[in-house]
Design a protein around this motif. Structure first.
Motif, PDB file in Angstrom:
ATOM      1  N   PRO A 153       0.723  -0.660 -11.356  1.00 42.56           N
ATOM      2  CA  PRO A 153       0.512  -0.330 -12.774  1.00 42.56           C
ATOM      3  C   PRO A 153       1.376  -1.185 -13.714  1.00 42.56           C
ATOM      4  CG  PRO A 153       0.664   1.682 -11.497  1.00 42.56           C
ATOM      5  CD  PRO A 153       1.046   0.552 -10.584  1.00 42.56           C
ATOM      6  N   ALA A 154       2.602  -1.498 -13.300  1.00 43.92           N
ATOM      7  CA  ALA A 154       3.471  -2.341 -14.136  1.00 43.92           C
ATOM      8  C   ALA A 154       2.888  -3.741 -14.275  1.00 43.92           C
ATOM      9  CB  ALA A 154       4.873  -2.397 -13.552  1.00 43.92           C
ATOM     10  N   LEU A 155       2.320  -4.272 -13.206  1.00 42.25           N
ATOM     11  CA  LEU A 155       1.669  -5.582 -13.294  1.00 42.25           C
ATOM     12  C   LEU A 155       0.504  -5.540 -14.271  1.00 42.25           C
ATOM     13  CD1 LEU A 155       1.651  -6.762  -9.583  1.00 42.25           C
ATOM     14  CD2 LEU A 155       2.933  -7.762 -11.492  1.00 42.25           C
ATOM     15  N   TYR A 156      -0.273  -4.462 -14.206  1.00 32.83           N
ATOM     16  CA  TYR A 156      -1.378  -4.321 -15.160  1.00 32.83           C
ATOM     17  C   TYR A 156      -0.846  -4.278 -16.596  1.00 32.83           C
ATOM     18  CZ  TYR A 156      -4.861  -2.504 -18.200  1.00 32.83           C
ATOM     19  OH  TYR A 156      -5.694  -2.361 -19.280  1.00 32.83           O
ATOM     20  N   ARG A 178       0.390   3.491 -17.739  1.00 30.95           N
ATOM     21  CA  ARG A 178       0.825   4.242 -18.914  1.00 30.95           C
ATOM     22  C   ARG A 178      -0.154   4.119 -20.072  1.00 30.95           C
ATOM     23  NH1 ARG A 178       5.241  -0.131 -19.611  1.00 30.95           N
ATOM     24  NH2 ARG A 178       4.318  -1.439 -21.207  1.00 30.95           N
ATOM     25  N   ARG A 179      -1.130   3.268 -19.927  1.00 31.64           N
ATOM     26  CA  ARG A 179      -2.141   3.110 -20.975  1.00 31.64           C
ATOM     27  C   ARG A 179      -3.533   3.117 -20.363  1.00 31.64           C
ATOM     28  NH1 ARG A 179       0.531  -1.950 -21.730  1.00 31.64           N
ATOM     29  NH2 ARG A 179       0.806  -1.359 -23.904  1.00 31.64           N
ATOM     30  N   GLU A 180      -4.505   3.398 -21.179  1.00 30.19           N
ATOM     31  CA  GLU A 180      -5.907   3.370 -20.746  1.00 30.19           C
ATOM     32  C   GLU A 180      -6.237   1.952 -20.290  1.00 30.19           C
ATOM     33  OE1 GLU A 180      -9.374   5.255 -19.861  1.00 30.19           O
ATOM     34  OE2 GLU A 180      -7.688   6.216 -20.874  1.00 30.19           O
ATOM     35  N   THR A 181      -6.914   1.818 -19.168  1.00 29.25           N
ATOM     36  CA  THR A 181      -7.191   0.481 -18.660  1.00 29.25           C
ATOM     37  C   THR A 181      -8.350  -0.170 -19.403  1.00 29.25           C
ATOM     38  OG1 THR A 181      -8.547   1.424 -16.902  1.00 29.25           O
ATOM     39  CG2 THR A 181      -6.263   0.889 -16.355  1.00 29.25           C
ATOM     40  N   ASP A 182      -8.185  -1.457 -19.641  1.00 36.20           N
ATOM     41  CA  ASP A 182      -9.216  -2.300 -20.233  1.00 36.20           C
ATOM     42  C   ASP A 182      -9.906  -2.997 -19.060  1.00 36.20           C
ATOM     43  OD1 ASP A 182     -10.662  -4.478 -21.228  1.00 36.20           O
ATOM     44  OD2 ASP A 182      -9.238  -4.838 -22.857  1.00 36.20           O
ATOM     45  N   PRO A 183     -11.199  -2.740 -18.839  1.00 35.48           N
ATOM     46  CA  PRO A 183     -11.875  -3.311 -17.670  1.00 35.48           C
ATOM     47  C   PRO A 183     -11.777  -4.837 -17.578  1.00 35.48           C
ATOM     48  CG  PRO A 183     -13.263  -1.664 -18.721  1.00 35.48           C
ATOM     49  CD  PRO A 183     -12.075  -1.860 -19.613  1.00 35.48           C
ATOM     50  N   LYS A 184     -11.813  -5.532 -18.711  1.00 34.67           N
ATOM     51  CA  LYS A 184     -11.731  -6.994 -18.682  1.00 34.67           C
ATOM     52  C   LYS A 184     -10.353  -7.459 -18.198  1.00 34.67           C
ATOM     53  CE  LYS A 184     -13.075  -9.027 -22.420  1.00 34.67           C
ATOM     54  NZ  LYS A 184     -13.536  -9.438 -23.749  1.00 34.67           N
ATOM     55  N   VAL A 185      -9.303  -6.814 -18.669  1.00 35.26           N
ATOM     56  CA  VAL A 185      -7.945  -7.177 -18.251  1.00 35.26           C
ATOM     57  C   VAL A 185      -7.756  -6.840 -16.772  1.00 35.26           C
ATOM     58  CG1 VAL A 185      -5.477  -6.690 -18.587  1.00 35.26           C
ATOM     59  CG2 VAL A 185      -6.993  -6.874 -20.577  1.00 35.26           C
ATOM     60  N   GLU A 227      -5.586   2.535 -12.393  1.00 33.96           N
ATOM     61  CA  GLU A 227      -6.318   3.470 -13.253  1.00 33.96           C
ATOM     62  C   GLU A 227      -5.641   4.840 -13.277  1.00 33.96           C
ATOM     63  OE1 GLU A 227     -10.780   1.512 -12.937  1.00 33.96           O
ATOM     64  OE2 GLU A 227     -10.258   3.148 -11.569  1.00 33.96           O
ATOM     65  N   GLU A 228      -5.075   5.249 -12.166  1.00 30.57           N
ATOM     66  CA  GLU A 228      -4.432   6.573 -12.096  1.00 30.57           C
ATOM     67  C   GLU A 228      -3.033   6.593 -12.711  1.00 30.57           C
ATOM     68  OE1 GLU A 228      -3.060   9.953  -8.842  1.00 30.57           O
ATOM     69  OE2 GLU A 228      -4.360   8.316  -8.197  1.00 30.57           O
ATOM     70  N   HIS A 229      -2.258   5.518 -12.522  1.00 27.44           N
ATOM     71  CA  HIS A 229      -0.841   5.574 -12.874  1.00 27.44           C
ATOM     72  C   HIS A 229      -0.412   4.702 -14.056  1.00 27.44           C
ATOM     73  CE1 HIS A 229      -0.043   8.044  -9.396  1.00 27.44           C
ATOM     74  NE2 HIS A 229      -0.693   7.175  -8.643  1.00 27.44           N
ATOM     75  N   THR A 238       0.823  -1.212   0.000  1.00 28.62           N
ATOM     76  CA  THR A 238       0.000   0.000   0.000  1.00 28.62           C
ATOM     77  C   THR A 238       0.855   1.260   0.000  1.00 28.62           C
ATOM     78  OG1 THR A 238      -0.184  -0.034   2.406  1.00 28.62           O
ATOM     79  CG2 THR A 238      -1.946  -1.127   1.162  1.00 28.62           C
ATOM     80  N   GLY A 239       2.144   1.093  -0.156  1.00 32.13           N
ATOM     81  CA  GLY A 239       3.061   2.231  -0.178  1.00 32.13           C
ATOM     82  C   GLY A 239       3.104   2.913  -1.537  1.00 32.13           C
ATOM     83  N   ASP A 240       3.827   4.010  -1.575  1.00 35.51           N
ATOM     84  CA  ASP A 240       3.902   4.846  -2.769  1.00 35.51           C
ATOM     85  C   ASP A 240       4.512   4.116  -3.968  1.00 35.51           C
ATOM     86  OD1 ASP A 240       3.382   7.534  -3.835  1.00 35.51           O
ATOM     87  OD2 ASP A 240       5.575   7.619  -4.070  1.00 35.51           O
ATOM     88  N   LEU A 241       5.597   3.370  -3.765  1.00 42.50           N
ATOM     89  CA  LEU A 241       6.227   2.650  -4.874  1.00 42.50           C
ATOM     90  C   LEU A 241       5.270   1.632  -5.488  1.00 42.50           C
ATOM     91  CD1 LEU A 241       8.710   1.955  -6.632  1.00 42.50           C
ATOM     92  CD2 LEU A 241       9.354   0.316  -4.868  1.00 42.50           C
ATOM     93  N   ALA A 242       4.591   0.892  -4.645  1.00 41.14           N
ATOM     94  CA  ALA A 242       3.640  -0.097  -5.145  1.00 41.14           C
ATOM     95  C   ALA A 242       2.502   0.579  -5.905  1.00 41.14           C
ATOM     96  CB  ALA A 242       3.082  -0.934  -3.996  1.00 41.14           C
ATOM     97  N   LYS A 243       1.962   1.651  -5.345  1.00 38.99           N
ATOM     98  CA  LYS A 243       0.830   2.323  -5.982  1.00 38.99           C
ATOM     99  C   LYS A 243       1.206   2.982  -7.302  1.00 38.99           C
ATOM    100  CE  LYS A 243      -1.812   3.372  -1.809  1.00 38.99           C
ATOM    101  NZ  LYS A 243      -2.259   4.452  -0.917  1.00 38.99           N
ATOM    102  N   ARG A 244       2.362   3.637  -7.342  1.00 35.63           N
ATOM    103  CA  ARG A 244       2.742   4.396  -8.541  1.00 35.63           C
ATOM    104  C   ARG A 244       3.432   3.555  -9.609  1.00 35.63           C
ATOM    105  NH1 ARG A 244       3.016   9.930  -8.387  1.00 35.63           N
ATOM    106  NH2 ARG A 244       2.327  10.894  -6.462  1.00 35.63           N
ATOM    107  N   LYS A 245       4.144   2.507  -9.193  1.00 34.96           N
ATOM    108  CA  LYS A 245       4.972   1.761 -10.144  1.00 34.96           C
ATOM    109  C   LYS A 245       4.622   0.276 -10.257  1.00 34.96           C
ATOM    110  CE  LYS A 245       7.552   5.302 -11.200  1.00 34.96           C
ATOM    111  NZ  LYS A 245       7.473   5.916 -12.504  1.00 34.96           N
ATOM    112  N   LEU A 246       4.623  -0.435  -9.128  1.00 36.97           N
ATOM    113  CA  LEU A 246       4.508  -1.889  -9.186  1.00 36.97           C
ATOM    114  C   LEU A 246       3.144  -2.365  -9.678  1.00 36.97           C
ATOM    115  CD1 LEU A 246       6.351  -2.838  -5.879  1.00 36.97           C
ATOM    116  CD2 LEU A 246       7.272  -2.697  -8.204  1.00 36.97           C
TER     117      LEU A 246
END
Length: 146
Positions: A47-50, A90-97, A86-88, A37-45
């Motif tokens: 979104p990178a997993l997504y 780099r691409r628009e999120t696909d709800p199914k993915v 959704e916030e961080h 729930t920290g900043d690195l996870a929220k901003r980077k990890l």
């Protein structure tokens, strides 16, 4: 010689580092992020997993366990993860993915230096293995302050 626009666009989107590499299937995996729930996870990890899921680079069956000191439930952590992606991303999120990625999300409260956290993690990973009928690879990411 002119290049057709559709071809030029496809070439621009290809990853030059992946050229010539064979993509082998990845064994089902459970990833645990300490400090989820920290900043690195929220901003980077997260979104990178997504982004990896969007590109088809994650295993077909993927579980995510977030661990942090804060009080939270599985559903609350899933909501935090969704908002972060959704916030961080780099691409628009696909709800199914996004829904597929967050389908198998769990949360464990506690500090990484607390033995009880590991007992909870063992219980959850065993449940996930049993539900799927397979043994998942386990990956641990420490995203905490030094």
């Amino acid at each position: 010689m002119a290049v057709e626009p559709s071809t030029a666009k496809a070439e621009d989107e290809e990853n030059p580092l992946a050229e010539g590499l064979e993509r082998l299937p990845v064994h089902p995996t459970t990833l645990t992020i300490f400090g989820a729930t920290g900043d690195l996870a929220k901003r980077k990890l997260l979104p990178a997993l997504y982004n990896l899921a969007h590109e088809g680079a994650l295993p077909e069956r993927f579980n995510l366990i977030g661990s942090s000191r804060g009080e939270s439930t599985d559903d609350e952590f899933r909501k935090v993860a969704r908002e972060s992606i959704e916030e961080h991303s780099r691409r628009e999120t696909d709800p199914k993915v996004l829904d597929a990625l967050l389908e198998h999300v769990r949360y464990v409260r506690g500090s990484f230096d607390d033995p009880e956290v590991y007992e909870q993690l063992e219980k959850i990973t065993a449940e996930l293995d049993e539900e799927a009928g397979i043994d998942f690879n386990r990956v641990y990411y420490l995203s905490t302050s030094p």
